[in-house]
Design a protein around this motif. Sequence first.
Motif, PDB file in Angstrom:
ATOM      1  N   LYS A  59       0.833  -1.204   0.000  1.00 37.48           N
ATOM      2  CA  LYS A  59       0.000   0.000   0.000  1.00 37.48           C
ATOM      3  C   LYS A  59       0.862   1.246   0.000  1.00 37.48           C
ATOM      4  O   LYS A  59       2.046   1.216   0.377  1.00 37.48           O
ATOM      5  N   ASN A  60       0.255   2.343  -0.461  1.00 30.94           N
ATOM      6  CA  ASN A  60       0.858   3.666  -0.320  1.00 30.94           C
ATOM      7  C   ASN A  60      -0.170   4.556   0.377  1.00 30.94           C
ATOM      8  O   ASN A  60      -1.123   4.054   0.966  1.00 30.94           O
ATOM      9  N   ASN A  61      -0.003   5.850   0.291  1.00 31.87           N
ATOM     10  CA  ASN A  61      -0.914   6.748   1.014  1.00 31.87           C
ATOM     11  C   ASN A  61      -2.282   6.881   0.356  1.00 31.87           C
ATOM     12  O   ASN A  61      -3.218   7.394   0.974  1.00 31.87           O
ATOM     13  N   GLU A  62      -2.387   6.432  -0.902  1.00 36.78           N
ATOM     14  CA  GLU A  62      -3.643   6.599  -1.622  1.00 36.78           C
ATOM     15  C   GLU A  62      -4.433   5.299  -1.799  1.00 36.78           C
ATOM     16  O   GLU A  62      -5.658   5.316  -1.866  1.00 36.78           O
ATOM     17  N   THR A 314      -7.185  10.426   0.481  1.00 39.29           N
ATOM     18  CA  THR A 314      -6.286   9.618   1.300  1.00 39.29           C
ATOM     19  C   THR A 314      -6.856   8.223   1.537  1.00 39.29           C
ATOM     20  O   THR A 314      -8.077   8.014   1.516  1.00 39.29           O
ATOM     21  N   GLU A 316      -6.828   6.572   4.342  1.00 38.83           N
ATOM     22  CA  GLU A 316      -7.551   6.516   5.608  1.00 38.83           C
ATOM     23  C   GLU A 316      -9.008   6.944   5.448  1.00 38.83           C
ATOM     24  O   GLU A 316      -9.912   6.358   6.058  1.00 38.83           O
ATOM     25  N   THR A 422       2.811   0.896   4.999  1.00 44.72           N
ATOM     26  CA  THR A 422       3.077   1.794   3.887  1.00 44.72           C
ATOM     27  C   THR A 422       4.510   1.661   3.426  1.00 44.72           C
ATOM     28  O   THR A 422       5.454   1.743   4.227  1.00 44.72           O
TER      29      THR A 422
END
Length: 424
Positions: A59-62, A314, A316, A422
């Motif tokens: 995963k990344n931040n998006e 994002t 989250e 991440t």
Amino acid sequence: MYPVGLGEVLPVIGSFGINIDYTVRLKLRLRDKIDYGILKEAVEKTRQRYPYLCVRMKKNNENYFYEENIAPIAVLHTESSIRLNAKETNFHVWCVCYHEDWICLDFYHGITDGTGMYMVLATLLYYYCENRYGIKDQTGILTLDDPILPEETIDPLEKLPTIDLSGRKAPEAVPVFSLAADTGLTKAAPQVWDIVIPESAFVSFSSANDASPGTMISILFARAIDALYPERKKTILSRYMVNARPMLHAERTHYNCLDGVVFPFTDRVKAMPFEKQCTVHRGATFIQSDPVNVYGKQVGMASYFRSILQELPTLEEKKRVFGQMIGGGAGAYTYIVSYVGQWKLKALSQYILEFWTHVPTANPLEIEIAAVNGKLFLSVHQTFLEDHIIRSFLRQLEENGISCQLRQPVKPDNAQFPEPETGS
């Protein structure tokens, strides 16, 4: 690297949003003790047939995404729950466990559904039984002799158009009888009750009452719950899962491709003779699973998912919204029934003595059905302590002359699937 498809965002992002290990364990007891060498070779051939499922999630931040994973699929000598996408399983999203005469296929539900898992399972069992028992019949089974078609890796939801949802009104909500909120049941750690039913007798009983085995199970659970709570003010509402591949002309896809038939057990239905109840339920199944209706629902769902992904930058935020959608299912339905259908591969059936489907669930009651070698295998998942609903269901079977065998309840043994870090 490729991101999760539109058909995957709800199970993937939503499950991490509510911290559910969204995995399935298909448990099969075979005729003889498992031969590790033959099993390992069968797993390797299966890996080669489904390279697009041999991935590691990151995963990344998006968003979440997959990367190709060339490591071997793990073959573990254990009957315990394991961890997928972790070191012990070579960071794969599926693996195979074995113990005595049992084979367990552990799969991440985010990357495929029951139909997709059955495809992989059929290939695995074919290669195992080919070497162990000498079978040669490949009918209905994908093997290395079959080319990997582009349709296997196309997400049908990605192909659907986007429509404007701003003018749509949500359908009027039916007050749903909730096993969590309306019964006083004691919330507890999940447990699974496994039940064996002779298939021939049950199919005859279902057919005589204008029902299929799956819809009959759904009806009997509605009647079982109604018998315990006859004075309730809310409607018993079940959801019967449907494979949407045929309706979307996507029979080969590995992506999650599910729809659902909703059946309200209203006072009007309750007042009908038993056979009429079954007819109403089966009619609802035909109408709601009509290709035009399914296509319309899937277009709306795809459009809604796209809007969420575009509006929320994002990961989250996406986890929060998709998590609410999955978590909301606990109050949207009284129970859920899932049945991929009878195991159709006759060449392999004779070697399968038991076939159980253990899953995670955000719903207080979920019933998974498998059918093979003359038997129905029901795995009833519940998140409350009391056993009176399962006992009431057994009384429904007894009253209709259907014998069964009830196993002692067990803890869910589907795999853990830790959320990747991440950048990991």
